[in-house]
Write an enzyme that holds these catalytic residues in place. Sequence first.
Site, PDB file in Angstrom:
ATOM      1  N   ALA A 148       0.740  -1.013   0.063  1.00 36.22           N
ATOM      2  CA  ALA A 148      -0.004   0.006  -0.041  1.00 36.22           C
ATOM      3  C   ALA A 148       0.860   1.151   0.062  1.00 36.22           C
ATOM      4  O   ALA A 148       0.717   2.161  -0.861  1.00 36.22           O
ATOM      5  CB  ALA A 148      -1.010  -0.117   1.043  1.00 36.22           C
ATOM      6  N   TYR A 149       1.977   1.103   0.702  1.00 39.04           N
ATOM      7  CA  TYR A 149       2.783   2.519   0.908  1.00 39.04           C
ATOM      8  C   TYR A 149       3.481   2.425  -0.603  1.00 39.04           C
ATOM      9  O   TYR A 149       3.516   3.527  -1.267  1.00 39.04           O
ATOM     10  CB  TYR A 149       3.885   2.137   1.857  1.00 39.04           C
ATOM     11  CG  TYR A 149       4.900   3.104   1.714  1.00 39.04           C
ATOM     12  CD1 TYR A 149       5.119   4.199   2.484  1.00 39.04           C
ATOM     13  CD2 TYR A 149       6.127   2.808   0.829  1.00 39.04           C
ATOM     14  CE1 TYR A 149       6.272   5.396   2.496  1.00 39.04           C
ATOM     15  CE2 TYR A 149       7.278   3.690   0.736  1.00 39.04           C
ATOM     16  CZ  TYR A 149       7.199   4.763   1.765  1.00 39.04           C
ATOM     17  OH  TYR A 149       8.191   5.857   1.491  1.00 39.04           O
ATOM     18  N   ALA A 150       4.067   1.477  -1.125  1.00 38.75           N
ATOM     19  CA  ALA A 150       4.628   1.693  -2.472  1.00 38.75           C
ATOM     20  C   ALA A 150       3.558   2.122  -3.534  1.00 38.75           C
ATOM     21  O   ALA A 150       4.234   2.963  -4.358  1.00 38.75           O
ATOM     22  CB  ALA A 150       5.306   0.143  -2.852  1.00 38.75           C
TER      23      ALA A 150
END
Length: 237
Positions: A148-150
């Site tokens: 999700a961060y990426a």
Amino acid sequence: MSASPILITGGAQRLGRHCAERLVDDGHQVIISYRHEREALDDMRKRGIVTLQADFSSEAGILDFIARLKAQTSSLRAIVHNASDWAPDSRGEDAGATFERLFRVHMQAPYLINLHARELLDACAEPQRDIIHMTDYVVQKGSRKHAAYAATKAGLDNLTLSFAALYAPAIQVNAIAPALIMLNPGDDEEYAAKARSKSAMQMVPGPGVIYQSLRYLLDNRYVTGTTLAVDGGRHLQ
């Protein structure tokens, strides 16, 4: 130096704080956003840095910050979107909430600030005005534990292209994509050695390289729509 301040979101610690303090040393006025009160903010305020609390985890919080930013200043020389949340993926019931929070911090906040604060950039008397997005090396390779961060950082990287096209030639919009730049206080030598081994340059450079990259973009009148990789040659490994 410009009479109009530079805004750095997430500027109370690590890379954001380093860049804010270096800009002040170079004679710039600086405004930062921060999420939580911390001891470092007192020192930053003593140096003349304006601090605005912000919660980018909701649209209401983002819009509230923009309103208070406009009440604080009538112009901006640059906006540096540094606010970030390094949250790991969750497989539980809160997985959707985690993704939504990262989306708001990494994409919605920059998107809305870029739109609503354009008038502040337009009001700057300087010939160059900048928006700079802090993305991440993982945009190019993904992440097993931080998908999700990426993904949301990749969305921010794409917003760089869209806003660069939309705001040219008046405002330059670029991104900086760092890999590991600095260690945390609790990291041991084994972790440090592993971190160094991931890049061709075999080093953990410290925050100065990000400030050098930021200054390059702030000082160059002929760069827009570009992502500047600051990763020590990790793609060569």
